[in-house]
Design a protein around this motif. Sequence first.
Motif, PDB file in Angstrom:
ATOM      1  N   TYR A  77      37.041  81.437  56.995  1.00  0.00           N
ATOM      2  CA  TYR A  77      36.117  80.332  56.758  1.00  0.00           C
ATOM      3  C   TYR A  77      36.699  79.391  55.716  1.00  0.00           C
ATOM      4  N   GLY A  78      36.393  78.106  55.868  1.00  0.00           N
ATOM      5  CA  GLY A  78      36.832  77.107  54.904  1.00  0.00           C
ATOM      6  C   GLY A  78      35.668  76.462  54.199  1.00  0.00           C
ATOM      7  N   GLU A  79      35.980  75.489  53.398  1.00  0.00           N
ATOM      8  CA  GLU A  79      34.964  74.776  52.647  1.00  0.00           C
ATOM      9  C   GLU A  79      34.309  73.722  53.540  1.00  0.00           C
ATOM     10  N   PRO A  80      32.992  73.759  53.671  1.00  0.00           N
ATOM     11  CA  PRO A  80      32.336  72.731  54.498  1.00  0.00           C
ATOM     12  C   PRO A  80      32.601  71.330  53.952  1.00  0.00           C
ATOM     13  N   LYS A  81      32.634  70.363  54.851  1.00  0.00           N
ATOM     14  CA  LYS A  81      32.855  68.978  54.437  1.00  0.00           C
ATOM     15  C   LYS A  81      31.920  68.068  55.210  1.00  0.00           C
ATOM     16  N   ARG A  82      31.698  66.898  54.632  1.00  0.00           N
ATOM     17  CA  ARG A  82      30.820  65.914  55.273  1.00  0.00           C
ATOM     18  C   ARG A  82      31.593  65.234  56.404  1.00  0.00           C
ATOM     19  N   LEU A  83      30.926  65.119  57.537  1.00  0.00           N
ATOM     20  CA  LEU A  83      31.560  64.522  58.700  1.00  0.00           C
ATOM     21  C   LEU A  83      31.596  63.002  58.569  1.00  0.00           C
ATOM     22  N   ASP A  84      32.683  62.411  59.025  1.00  0.00           N
ATOM     23  CA  ASP A  84      32.775  60.951  59.034  1.00  0.00           C
ATOM     24  C   ASP A  84      31.772  60.341  60.002  1.00  0.00           C
ATOM     25  N   LYS A  85      31.526  61.035  61.096  1.00  0.00           N
ATOM     26  CA  LYS A  85      30.566  60.577  62.095  1.00  0.00           C
ATOM     27  C   LYS A  85      29.627  61.723  62.410  1.00  0.00           C
ATOM     28  N   PRO A  86      28.319  61.562  62.179  1.00  0.00           N
ATOM     29  CA  PRO A  86      27.386  62.669  62.439  1.00  0.00           C
ATOM     30  C   PRO A  86      27.348  63.035  63.915  1.00  0.00           C
ATOM     31  N   VAL A  87      27.036  64.295  64.168  1.00  0.00           N
ATOM     32  CA  VAL A  87      26.953  64.820  65.531  1.00  0.00           C
ATOM     33  C   VAL A  87      25.491  65.051  65.861  1.00  0.00           C
ATOM     34  N   GLN A  88      25.083  64.615  67.062  1.00  0.00           N
ATOM     35  CA  GLN A  88      23.703  64.768  67.501  1.00  0.00           C
ATOM     36  C   GLN A  88      23.577  65.934  68.471  1.00  0.00           C
ATOM     37  N   GLU A  89      22.639  66.816  68.180  1.00  0.00           N
ATOM     38  CA  GLU A  89      22.309  67.922  69.059  1.00  0.00           C
ATOM     39  C   GLU A  89      20.813  67.890  69.338  1.00  0.00           C
ATOM     40  N   GLY A 105      30.331  69.609  58.530  1.00  0.00           N
ATOM     41  CA  GLY A 105      31.166  70.427  59.395  1.00  0.00           C
ATOM     42  C   GLY A 105      31.528  71.730  58.721  1.00  0.00           C
ATOM     43  N   PHE A 106      31.373  72.827  59.450  1.00  0.00           N
ATOM     44  CA  PHE A 106      31.691  74.163  58.921  1.00  0.00           C
ATOM     45  C   PHE A 106      32.996  74.629  59.572  1.00  0.00           C
ATOM     46  N   PRO A 107      34.055  74.770  58.774  1.00  0.00           N
ATOM     47  CA  PRO A 107      35.372  74.973  59.374  1.00  0.00           C
ATOM     48  C   PRO A 107      35.751  76.441  59.582  1.00  0.00           C
ATOM     49  N   ALA A 108      36.580  76.611  60.591  1.00  0.00           N
ATOM     50  CA  ALA A 108      37.347  77.842  60.779  1.00  0.00           C
ATOM     51  C   ALA A 108      38.802  77.438  60.622  1.00  0.00           C
ATOM     52  N   MET A 109      39.477  77.985  59.609  1.00  0.00           N
ATOM     53  CA  MET A 109      40.855  77.616  59.309  1.00  0.00           C
ATOM     54  C   MET A 109      41.788  78.631  59.966  1.00  0.00           C
TER      55      MET A 109
END
Length: 266
Positions: A77-89, A105-109
Amino acid sequence: MRRALAVLAALVVASLALPAAPASAHGQLATSTPLTGTVVRQPLERVGLYFTEKPATNAHFTLTGPNGSRVDSGWSYGEPKRLDKPVQEYFMVNGTFEPRLYHTGFPAMVAVAHWPAKGRYTASYLTVASDGEAVRGTVTFDYQGPSTAAPAGWTAPTNGPDPALLAQAEGTASASAVPAATLDPAVTPPAVTPAPAKEGGLPPWVVPAVIVAVVGTLIVVAARRRPAARPAAGAARQRGGAPRPRSGTAQPRGGTNRRPARRGRR
């Protein structure tokens, strides 16, 4: 006939104008580093895959080089970061899909053991979202940087996804999905009965397709029964009465055809 065709045409337009039900899967891939379709010119230590929610602990990630061999060396797991463009679900709330924006965004490194050659690399992922839906896909990019050697004693991994992960992704039950600590060798696990298939459901495209077929048939029938052509304009004028005099013809004055009297000789 024309009224029926108009009604059916309106029904077709209305059915096609109805919005399709949006996808309700969650935890989708939001972005990656590097981005898919880009060119990488320097060797990276890790490839980052950012999801709208934290990947499952037994998620499976691979990185394949141009020759088809894997170059990944585990993930974390990595450090979450703010997305440049939000994702709609979309979420189902009281029978209606409601949108929700994700800004993080929640990363998998995925660690990269080495870069054996230039060419196309493919990062694949498989995880299960919080709603139980499988999240899978690939990210491809072109590497044009220098080649690097593999670590001493390193061998390309060949492991596949966890059987429990596969069972969740495919929606089937598996004994491996039960923690090992809860399995008693003296007790026979109960048989798993698959859920009955739903009956009576129709795909959403069936009704518009039937309507279109009916409208097409009626249009063809109406075209074959088209009435004869209308008579020419000249014939219509003859039936309507005598033709009007041309505008260039002089009309006699006073409404009479009398000729003017001749003058006598002097």
